[in-house]
Design a protein around this motif. Structure first.
Motif, short mmCIF file in Angstrom:
data_model
loop_
_atom_site.label_atom_id
_atom_site.label_comp_id
_atom_site.label_asym_id
_atom_site.label_seq_id
_atom_site.Cartn_x
_atom_site.Cartn_y
_atom_site.Cartn_z
N TRP A 32 -78.31 6.18 -16.90
CA TRP A 32 -79.22 6.99 -17.73
C TRP A 32 -80.65 6.87 -17.23
O TRP A 32 -81.39 7.86 -17.18
N GLN A 35 -81.55 9.32 -14.43
CA GLN A 35 -81.55 10.77 -14.59
C GLN A 35 -82.99 11.30 -14.53
O GLN A 35 -83.91 10.69 -15.09
N GLU A 37 -84.34 14.10 -15.77
CA GLU A 37 -84.88 14.82 -16.92
C GLU A 37 -85.44 13.87 -17.96
O GLU A 37 -84.94 12.77 -18.16
N TYR A 39 -85.52 14.85 -21.14
CA TYR A 39 -84.63 15.10 -22.28
C TYR A 39 -83.69 16.22 -21.87
O TYR A 39 -84.09 17.14 -21.14
N GLN A 40 -82.46 16.16 -22.34
CA GLN A 40 -81.47 17.17 -21.97
C GLN A 40 -81.71 18.51 -22.67
O GLN A 40 -81.06 19.50 -22.35
N LYS A 42 -81.39 19.65 -25.95
CA LYS A 42 -80.56 20.23 -27.00
C LYS A 42 -81.37 20.38 -28.29
O LYS A 42 -82.18 19.54 -28.64
N GLU A 71 -71.84 9.21 -24.38
CA GLU A 71 -71.76 10.66 -24.31
C GLU A 71 -72.60 11.34 -25.38
O GLU A 71 -73.32 12.31 -25.10
N LYS A 75 -76.85 9.95 -23.56
CA LYS A 75 -77.16 11.09 -22.69
C LYS A 75 -78.15 12.05 -23.34
O LYS A 75 -78.89 12.76 -22.63
N ASP A 76 -78.17 12.11 -24.65
CA ASP A 76 -79.07 13.01 -25.36
C ASP A 76 -80.28 12.29 -25.94
O ASP A 76 -80.94 12.81 -26.85
N SER A 79 -86.13 10.04 -22.96
CA SER A 79 -86.47 8.99 -21.99
C SER A 79 -87.93 8.59 -22.20
O SER A 79 -88.85 9.19 -21.63
N GLY A 441 -87.08 20.33 -21.99
CA GLY A 441 -86.70 18.99 -21.55
C GLY A 441 -87.62 18.39 -20.51
O GLY A 441 -87.38 17.29 -20.02
N SER A 442 -88.71 19.10 -20.18
CA SER A 442 -89.57 18.64 -19.09
C SER A 442 -90.68 17.71 -19.54
O SER A 442 -91.15 16.87 -18.77
#
Length: 487
Positions: A32, A35, A37, A39-40, A42, A71, A75-76, A79, A441-442
């Motif tokens: 994690w 990654q 990003e 944030y993913q 959502k 999951e 993942k959601d 960060s 998510g940026s």
């Protein structure tokens, strides 16, 4: 049952299960962290649709339960260590703080009595002694670790209230509130934390008991208006129970003039509580410690370590200048803090806390201080304040950005400024910029108000972030603003 999910214990089976679960979780966190990003992306609706609980009669087992947590949670997750995550007083954490959490969680000590947390009790007491020395308080151990600023502020206001009534010969603890409660007031600045109102309502005195004092152009309490508000209270037959000063307001990072406030309070024997949840980090600063001059004059102080001390949530402290005021909340229970224990010198910290069962969060700060040392700690705290000054200078030079206020701690208030547009449309545009960046998510940029002006906020706590990282973020703000404007 024991085959599926054994209790943590010294058995070979339990130790093996623990190591497997921790290893699986650790590996998931490592992936994690890698990654790119922030944030993913959502939405609330998408997360509600996606997340379903599966509580089966037989259970899924540790491995499957961890896989599902990875999951649907990990993942959601946001960060908070990402250089573009700068919206709130929400810090990335020290690696040593993560290690401390392993020890805290595995031992599961409860801080309410010495026989549940023997070494932990002594460590916390010694750390409180050290924190008091940093503030400039007399030697002693009057204080306790808390869940954070709101709880620490509640303790300060509660003891201020009880001391106020005690001076009139009345015990709130024994007999409850009495008299014309509408005449009891607490003063704080217009930019003080909302927990002042929240806690006064919780204590039965209501929002009406809070009188707001005007602030200056830098969001600091106006001492002249404070003096006027005190005079008005006296003329109206009101009694001021406490003054709450702030050392680090949530948005501007403003530090009220602590010494001047304490001097006014002393004239009328009014309790001063300082909410230094954010600014208290400057106790370790080599460059900016003088910003906190006068903190030692307060009757009580709030500190938070899950802000610019970079500890994992939760970790805060409450410090009380005069230990005798703890008698105002003292309660003895034979099963926790008996007379016999006190006679034998056994320290049971439940007497100092609003909580009974309580985590050993003090370990995180202790390990952080030992691992980093005061000099490195000072450097990472000072980095945020210095970076904010550099960012402010850069913002002021950009034609499409406007600096709303000069920074005082590690936050920068600014806004995207189009060539045309009235106040309402510019405000809405800046709100939409913040929303759009998070949705993509940026980036996570704060949206707030300063003196009625809707603006964006960068809270620069992350010591790994540099000016170039912030320039990338500001370019995203400008690009997003232009795109929304054209649309």
């Amino acid at each position: 049952m024991s085959d599926l999910n054994p209790i943590l214990s010294g058995s070979a089976q339990s130790i093996a299960a623990y190591q497997e679960a921790i290893e699986q979780s650790t590996q998931a966190v490592v992936q994690w962290l890698k990654q790119p990003e922030m944030y993913q992306g959502k939405t609330v609706a998408e997360l509600r649709e996606r997340i379903n609980l599966e509580f089966t009669s037989q259970g899924l087992g540790n491995q499957a339960a961890i896989e599902r947590a990875v999951e649907y949670f990990l993942k959601d997750s946001l960060s908070v260590h990402h250089p573009q995550c700068v919206a709130h007083l929400h810090c990335p954490s020290l690696v040593i703080s993560q290690a401390a959490e392993v020890l805290i969680n595995a031992t599961n000590q409860s801080m309410d009595s010495w026989d549940q947390s023997p070494s932990a009790t002594i460590i916390e007491m010694k750390l409180i002694e050290w924190l008091r020395a940093q503030v400039g308080y007399p030697a002693g151990d009057a204080g306790v670790f808390t869940s954070g600023g709101t709880q620490s502020n509640l303790m300060g206001l509660m003891l201020a209230r009880d001391a106020f009534f005690a001076r009139q010969g009345h015990s709130v603890q024994q007999h409850g509130l009495t008299g014309n409660l509408s005449k009891i007031k607490v003063l704080c600045s217009e930019n003080a934390h909302f927990s002042v109102q929240k806690n006064m309502a919780l204590m039965g005195l209501g929002y009406q008991s809070v009188t707001l004092v005007k602030t200056d152009a830098f969001s600091r309490m106006d001492v002249n208006d404070l003096a006027q508000k005190l005079a008005e209270a006296k003329a109206n037959g009101e009694q001021v129970m406490a003054i709450v000063a702030t050392a680090g307001t949530t948005d501007a990072g403003a530090i009220d003039p602590l010494a001047d406030i304490a001097a006014l309070a002393a004239e009328q024997q009014i309790w001063v509580h300082v909410d230094a949840a954010w600014g208290g980090a400057l106790l370790l600063s080599e460059k900016y410690r003088h910003f906190l001059n006068g903190l030692e004059l307060a009757d009580s102080v709030t500190l938070d370590f899950h802000k610019q001390f970079f500890q994992t949530i939760s970790c805060g402290a409450f410090l009380l200048k005069d230990a005798r005021h703890y008698q105002l909340m003292r309660y003895q229970a034979a099963y926790l803090n008996s007379d016999f224990d006190e006679e034998q010198g056994v320290p049971n910290l439940v007497s100092k806390s609003l909580q009974t069962t309580r985590r050993f969060d003090a370990l995180k700060l202790w390990m952080g201080l030992e691992a980093l040392g005061k000099k490195q700690y000072a450097e990472i705290i000072d980095n945020g304040v210095t970076l904010a000054q550099q960012v402010a200078q850069f913002v002021a030079e950009q034609p499409q950005l406007e600096l709303v206020m000069q920074p005082q701690l590690a936050s920068v208030l600014f806004r995207f400024r189009p060539e045309k547009g009235d106040t309402a449309s510019v405000a809405l545009l800046n709100q939409r910029i913040g929303d759009a960046l998070l949705a993509s998510g940026s980036a996570n940029v704060g949206v707030t108000e300063a003196d009625g002006v809707t603006c964006l906020k960068l809270t620069l706590l992350n010591p790994t972030v540099c000016l170039e990282d912030v320039k990338v973020l500001l370019a995203s703000v400008v690009a997003c603003g232009q795109q929304l404007q054209n649309a």
